[in-house]
Design an enzyme around this catalytic site. Structure first.
Site, short mmCIF file in Angstrom:
data_model
loop_
_atom_site.label_atom_id
_atom_site.label_comp_id
_atom_site.label_asym_id
_atom_site.label_seq_id
_atom_site.Cartn_x
_atom_site.Cartn_y
_atom_site.Cartn_z
N GLU B 55 4.04 57.67 0.54
CA GLU B 55 2.59 57.44 0.64
C GLU B 55 1.98 58.31 1.73
O GLU B 55 0.84 58.76 1.62
CB GLU B 55 2.32 55.96 0.90
CG GLU B 55 2.61 55.05 -0.30
CD GLU B 55 4.10 54.81 -0.55
OE1 GLU B 55 4.91 55.10 0.35
OE2 GLU B 55 4.45 54.36 -1.65
N HIS B 124 3.69 42.79 -3.45
CA HIS B 124 2.87 43.28 -4.57
C HIS B 124 1.62 42.42 -4.73
O HIS B 124 1.07 42.32 -5.82
CB HIS B 124 3.67 43.26 -5.87
CG HIS B 124 4.93 44.06 -5.83
ND1 HIS B 124 6.07 43.61 -5.24
CD2 HIS B 124 5.21 45.31 -6.28
CE1 HIS B 124 7.02 44.52 -5.34
NE2 HIS B 124 6.52 45.57 -5.96
#
Lengths: 427, 332
Positions: B55, B124
Site C-alpha cells: 500500500e 476487513h
C-alpha cells in the site's frame, strides 16, 4: 533473572547470542581502511546498456572507477568527456562547496535554523546532473542540492529558501534545504526518508505509459534503504520496468548510525537490486567521472525501455549530518582524512591538471570567483531578510495551499491568526 | 452502488486519458468487489492494472503519477489495509501542495471500501475515516447511495486535491437498514439508485437532506444513513436526516441551520467512539448551536473494541442503540 527458566529448559543445546553491528572505528581510534577493497579502474569492464542483469551481477559487488592513482581516466567506464564539460563539472562542485560553506556559517551566525552540507559528496549530485537530460525528473533526498546548482538554478533563490525570507519561493514553509523546483526537474523534498522512491517509480511509470522519453532518478541514503518505501519503490520499478535510476548514497553514516544497521555488513547496497532482477552497480562516489558514466549507462538503459537500475554511490560523509549534529562524539576524526577514495573536487582538479587543461593558479582563481559569486548572492538574499522575526510572510500564507481552495474551517482559523498578529504588532 | 462506481470510473477514463486505475486485483479480475470489472478490457492494461501488495508503494507511485500530470485513482482493497501507506498519505500526498507552494500538486483519488457487517473480522471491517479527517490537506468523501457514489467519485477525480473516497461496502449491493436478520434488499427499486449513464458531479462539501423534520437533526454518512432512516420511520419521528457525503470539507452551514431549527442532535457512525468523527461533529454543534440546544448531543457509534467476527452484530450500532439515543433525546 528473567532468562533463567529458559537456561534450564535449554538442555544441552548451545545458547544463542544477539548480534548488534558496531562500526570499525570510534572516537580516538586509529583508522585503517585496509579492509576496503579498492579495485583498479580497468578491473571492471563496462557492459552494454542492454546487458542481461543476471550476467552483470558482479557489478553490484565491485566498485566502478575511472580515475586512477595517477589522475588519468582509464578503463572502459571512462565517459570520454571534453575539456569544457570536465571544467564545468569542476566549477559546479566548487560552487556547491562554497555555497555550503557560506550557508553553514550563516546558520552558525543565527541567520537560519538548520543547514545540511554535501561536503565530500559533491560528485554524487553534480556527476548525476551531467549524465541526466535536463528534462529528466529528479526525486532527491536532502543532500543532492548539487542537482539544482548543476542545472543553473539561481543560488540566490536557494538562499532565500534557506533563510525562509520574503523571496522564499516556498513561503517559509519548509526547513532550510528542502527545496522544490519543478521547472528544474527537482521534486519537492520531504523531511521523511525514502518516500521519494515509490514516487519516482510512479513518475517513471507515468512517463512510460504516456510514451514520453523522460526518465526519473531518485536518491536515498544507505541508512534509509531500511525503510519499506525503498523496497516498495524498487518493487514498482522492477514490476513495471519503470524508466527510473535508483541511487543509494552510501556515505557510511545515518546521523550517528553506521551503515551496518542498514544491512551493510552482509552485502553491498547495490546488491539489493539483484533480488529484484535489476542491475545493481556499485560506484566510487568520489570519482565524478565514474558517477557520470554509471548514471549515463543507467539513464540510457532506462531510455531504451530496458527498465530501472540501482546504483550505490560509495562515499563518505565528511562533515556532520547537519548543523544539529556533532560527529566527533561517535566516530573517529581520522576517518575523513584517511578515506581511501579521496576528495571528489581534488581528484577532478588533479585529473584536469594532468590533462594539461587546468593548473593550480586557475583553480585558485576559480575558487575566488565562486566564493565571490556566493557572497554576492548572499548579500542580495539577506537583503530579503533572514529567519528570525517571522514577519516575512503574511499569516494567510500558512493557510493557503493546504487545499486548492481554502475551506471554511481554515478561513476561520486564518482570521484568528491575523487577529493575534494584529494584537502582537498593532503597527 | 458497485455499478454506479464502475460507471463513474468508465466515464472518467473515457473523458480523460490521464485517469489511471491500479490496485490489488483490480485489473484482469476486476477487483474483489467487482468495482473495476471490464475496465482493463475496455481501456487496456496500461490504464487499469494489478499492483504489488504494498500500500505504501501503491500510494507512493500514485503520488509520482500525479506529479507527472496524471489523475491516478488507485484502490486500496480494504480500508483496514491502508495503514502501511499512511506515511505516503500523511507526509506526502497531503503536504505536497503546501510544502512546494503549489509548485507540485497531488490530484489523486484513493478508493477505499470500508465498514463492517460482512463477517470480515477485525481486518476487513474497520471505519478509519477520522484518521483521514485529522490530516490537513486531504478531503474525505463517503457516499451513501449509488447516485451520490457516481457523482461524488467524478467530483473527486476532477478535484485538484488528494481525496480519500470511502465506499460503504455493506451497501455495495443494497441499502442496509440495520436488520441483518431480514432478507437483504437490493438497490433495484430504491429512488437514490437512479444513476444517469453520462457524466455528472455531486459537488464535494455539500451535504444532502435525506428527510426533513422538526423533532431533531440526525447526522450520518455511509451505511448509517440507511440504518438511521429506518429507525426514524419505525419510531415515527420527523427528523432532519443529513447525509454528510463529505466529512472534509464539511457542510457546516446545513448542519447549523438544521440544529438551530430542531434544537436536538443525534450523530451516528459505525467507527469506534473515542476520537471518532462524531466527536468533531459534537464539538462543532456545541460550539455553534449551544443556545439552540434543548438536550445533550447524542453519539451512537461502534464500541471502542476491535471489530469482532462472530459478535459483529453486537458491535454494530444498530436499531436498538439508535432507538435508545432517540428516546433520550426526545424525552423532554
Amino acid at each position: 533473572m528473567a532468562g533463567n527458566n529458559h537456561h534450564s529448559s535449554r538442555g544441552n543445546r548451545p545458547g544463542l547470542s544477539l548480534h548488534v553491528p558496531a562500526p570499525p572505528f570510534r572516537p580516538g581510534d586509529r583508522v585503517n581502511y585496509s579492509f576496503l577493497h579498492v579495485p583498479r579502474p580497468d578491473e571492471i569492464a563496462r557492459p552494454p546498456e542492454s546487458a542481461n542483469p543476471a550476467e552483470i551481477r558482479a557489478l553490484a559487488y565491485g566498485l566502478v572507477r575511472v580515475l586512477d592513482d595517477t589522475d588519468q581516466a582509464v578503463g572502459s567506464w571512462n565517459p570520454r568527456l571534453d575539456p569544457d564539460t570536465l571544467l564545468a563539472m569542476l566549477r559546479k562542485m566548487a560552487l556547491l562547496r562554497a555555497f555550503d560553506d557560506r550557508m553553514f556559517r550563516a546558520q552558525r551566525q543565527g541567520k537560519t535554523s538548520f543547514y545540511i552540507k554535501s561536503t565530500g559528496e559533491e560528485a554524487v549530485s553534480i556527476g548525476a546532473a551531467f549524465a541526466l537530460d535536463r528534462e529528466d525528473m529528479c526525486f532527491p533526498s536532502y543532500r543532492q542540492s548539487g542537482l539544482l546548482i548543476a542545472r543553473d538554478y539561481p543560488i540566490e533563490r536557494m538562499m532565500d529558501q534557506v533563510y525562509s525570507n520574503r523571496f522564499d519561493p516556498l513561503h517559509g514553509r519548509q526547513l532550510p534545504t528542502l527545496y522544490s523546483a519543478k521547472h528544474f526537474g527537482f521534486f519537492t523534498l520531504s523531511g521523511n526518508l525514502t518516500t521519494q522512491y515509490p514516487q519516482a517509480a510512479g513518475w517513471a511509470m507515468a512517463s512510460a505509459a504516456k510514451g514520453d522519453s523522460r526518465v526519473a532518478a531518485t536518491w536515498c541514503g544507505e541508512g534509509s534503504t531500511a525503510e519499506g518505501d525503498f523496497h516498495a519503490g524498487l518493487m514498482f520499478g522492477a514490476v513495471y520496468n519503470a524508466p527510473c535510476v535508483f541511487n543509494v548514497v552510501n556515505n557510511q553514516y545515518a546521523i550517528s548510525t553506521w551503515s551496518g544497521f542498514a544491512g551493510g555488513e552482509r552485502t553491498t547496497f547495490a546488491a539489493r537490486g539483484i533480488g529484484y532482477g535489476i542491475p545493481g552497480i556499485r560506484v566510487d562516489g568520489n570519482d565524478i567521472l565514474a558517477v557520470q558514466s554509471v548514471t549515463r549507462w543507467a539513464a540510457d538503459r532506462a531510455r531504451q525501455n530496458l527498465g530501472p537500475t540501482l546504483i550505490e554511490l560509495f562515499t563518505y560523509r565528511v562533515e556532520a549530518h547537519s548543523t544539529a549534529d556533532d560527529p566527533t562524539v561517535y566516530r573517529s576524526a581520522r576517518e575523513a582524512s584517511e578515506w581511501p577514495l579521496g576528495d571528489p573536487i581534488s581528484r577532478l582538479k588533479s585529473h584536469c591538471i594532468a590533462l594539461g587543461i587546468w593548473d593550480a593558479e586557475r583553480h585558485a582563481a576559480m575558487d575566488r570567483e565562486v566564493a565571490g559569486e556566493v557572497l554576492a548572492a548572499q548579500r542580495s538574499a539577506e537583503a530579503h531578510g533572514v529567519l528570525g522575526h517571522g514577519l516575512h510572510q503574511p499569516d494567510v500564507t500558512m493557510f493557503e495551499d493546504v487545499y486548492a481552495e481554502m475551506p471554511w474551517h481554515l478561513r476561520e482559523q486564518c482570521a484568528q491568526a491575523i487577529r493575534e498578529r494584529q494584537r502582537k504588532w498593532p503597527e | 452502488m458497485v455499478q454506479a462506481i464502475n460507471s463513474a470510473l468508465d466515464v472518467m477514463m473515457a473523458r480523460d486519458d490521464r485517469v489511471m486505475i491500479f490496485g490489488e486485483d483490480v485489473g484482469y479480475f476486476g477487483g474483489v468487489f467487482r468495482v473495476t470489472a471490464g475496465l482493463q478490457e475496455k481501456y487496456g492494461p496500461t490504464r487499469c492494472f494489478d499492483a504489488p501488495i504494498t500500500e505504501c508503494g501503491i500510494i507512493g507511485a500514485a503520488i509520482g503519477m500525479a506529479a507527472y500530470g496524471l489523475r491516478p485513482v488507485p484502490e486500496i482493497q480494504f480500508a483496514d489495509y491502508i495503514y502501511p501507506g499512511l506515511d505516503q498519505l500523511i507526509s506526502e500526498a497531503a503536504r505536497i501542495r503546501h510544502r512546494s507552494a503549489a509548485d507540485f500538486t497531488c490530484p489523486l483519488t484513493i478508493r477505499v471500501p470500508f465498514g463492517g457487517g460482512i463477517f470480515g473480522g477485525q481486518t476487513h471491517s474497520q471505519s478509519p475515516e477520522s484518521l483521514f479527517t485529522h490530516i490537513a490537506g486531504i478531503k474525505t468523501v463517503v457516499p451513501a447511495t449509488p447516485h451520490d457514489a457516481k457523482g461524488l467519485l467524478i467530483a473527486a477525480i476532477e478535484d485538484e486535491d488528494p481525496v480519500i473516497f470511502l465506499e460503504p461496502k455493506r451497501c455495495y449491493n443494497g441499502p442496509f437498514d440495520g436488520y441483518y436478520d431480514r432478507p437483504a434488499r437490493t438497490w433495484a427499486d430504491h429512488p437514490d439508485a437512479e444513476v444517469d449513464d453520462g457524466h455528472y458531479r455531486v459537488p464535494l462539501g455539500q451535504a444532502r437532506l435525506v428527510t426533513e423534520g422538526d423533532q431533531l437533526t440526525v447526522l450520518a454518512y455511509g451505511t448509517m444513513v440507511h440504518v438511521a432512516r429506518q429507525v426514524l420511520v419505525e419510531h415515527g419521528i420527523n427528523a432532519d436526516l443529513i447525509d454528510l457525503r463529505t466529512l472534509i470539507p464539511l457542510d457546516i452551514a446545513k448542519i447549523e441551520a438544521s440544529v438551530r431549527k430542531t434544537g436536538r442532535c443525534l450523530i451516528v457512525h459505525e467507527a469506534t467512539r473515542t476520537s471518532g468523527f462524531g466527536a468533531e461533529l459534537s464539538a462543532l454543534v456545541q460550539e455553534r448551536c449551544f443556545y439552540s440546544l434543548e438536550a445533550p448531543i447524542e453519539r451512537v457509534t461502534g464500541f471502542d473494541t476491535p471489530y469482532p467476527h462472530s459478535l459483529e452484530w453486537s458491535y454494530f450500532p444498530g436499531p436498538i442503540r439508535i432507538g435508545e439515543a432517540l428516546d433520550r433525546l426526545l424525552r423532554e
